[in-house]
Design an enzyme around this catalytic site. Sequence first.
Site, PDB file in Angstrom:
ATOM      1  N   HIS A 283       0.829  -1.201   0.000  1.00 34.75           N
ATOM      2  CA  HIS A 283       0.000   0.000   0.000  1.00 34.75           C
ATOM      3  C   HIS A 283       0.861   1.246   0.000  1.00 34.75           C
ATOM      4  O   HIS A 283       2.037   1.202   0.354  1.00 34.75           O
ATOM      5  CB  HIS A 283      -0.949   0.011   1.211  1.00 34.75           C
ATOM      6  CG  HIS A 283      -0.249  -0.193   2.510  1.00 34.75           C
ATOM      7  ND1 HIS A 283       0.086  -1.449   2.979  1.00 34.75           N
ATOM      8  CD2 HIS A 283       0.196   0.680   3.433  1.00 34.75           C
ATOM      9  CE1 HIS A 283       0.707  -1.322   4.146  1.00 34.75           C
ATOM     10  NE2 HIS A 283       0.788  -0.049   4.440  1.00 34.75           N
ATOM     11  N   GLY A 284       0.248   2.337  -0.424  1.00 31.57           N
ATOM     12  CA  GLY A 284       0.955   3.600  -0.459  1.00 31.57           C
ATOM     13  C   GLY A 284      -0.002   4.744  -0.687  1.00 31.57           C
ATOM     14  O   GLY A 284      -1.173   4.534  -0.990  1.00 31.57           O
TER      15      GLY A 284
END
Length: 152
Positions: A64-65
């Site tokens: 994720h980011g």
Amino acid sequence: MIDLITPQAILPNLKAGSKKQALQDMARRAAELTGQHERAIFDVLLERERLGTTGVGHGIAIPHGKLPSLERVWGVFARLERPIDYDAIDEQPVDLIFLLLAPEQAGADHLKALARVSRLLRDQSMCEKLRGSDSADAIYALLTQQEASHAA
């Protein structure tokens, strides 16, 4: 999950030989869906992996980011054709990857989405069904059906 993922965001038989290749292929699909630059997505994911693996165990990874120009939280799901080494916390290979991208200012929404995905993928029978499905439509139905039945 319906707000996170679309049938086009599912890669039902991803052929990746490494963690880097899987993240690259998923970043490419995320770029097509979000209109963001593939390289920016890939860089954000690699940066996050440097902080610690997103391989959460039991064959699952939740990379994720955050990206500044996103409007909402996006998900991309991949079922790998063959498990890959992902430096997971349990040192087991990974074959189910749920990628999450969030706007930079999406504090709670980002964490809620991560929690929802994590909860869904902690369900062993759900993971078995996902591993047994090889069409995007079947996987999409699995990912979204449980939520529909919980809401009812």
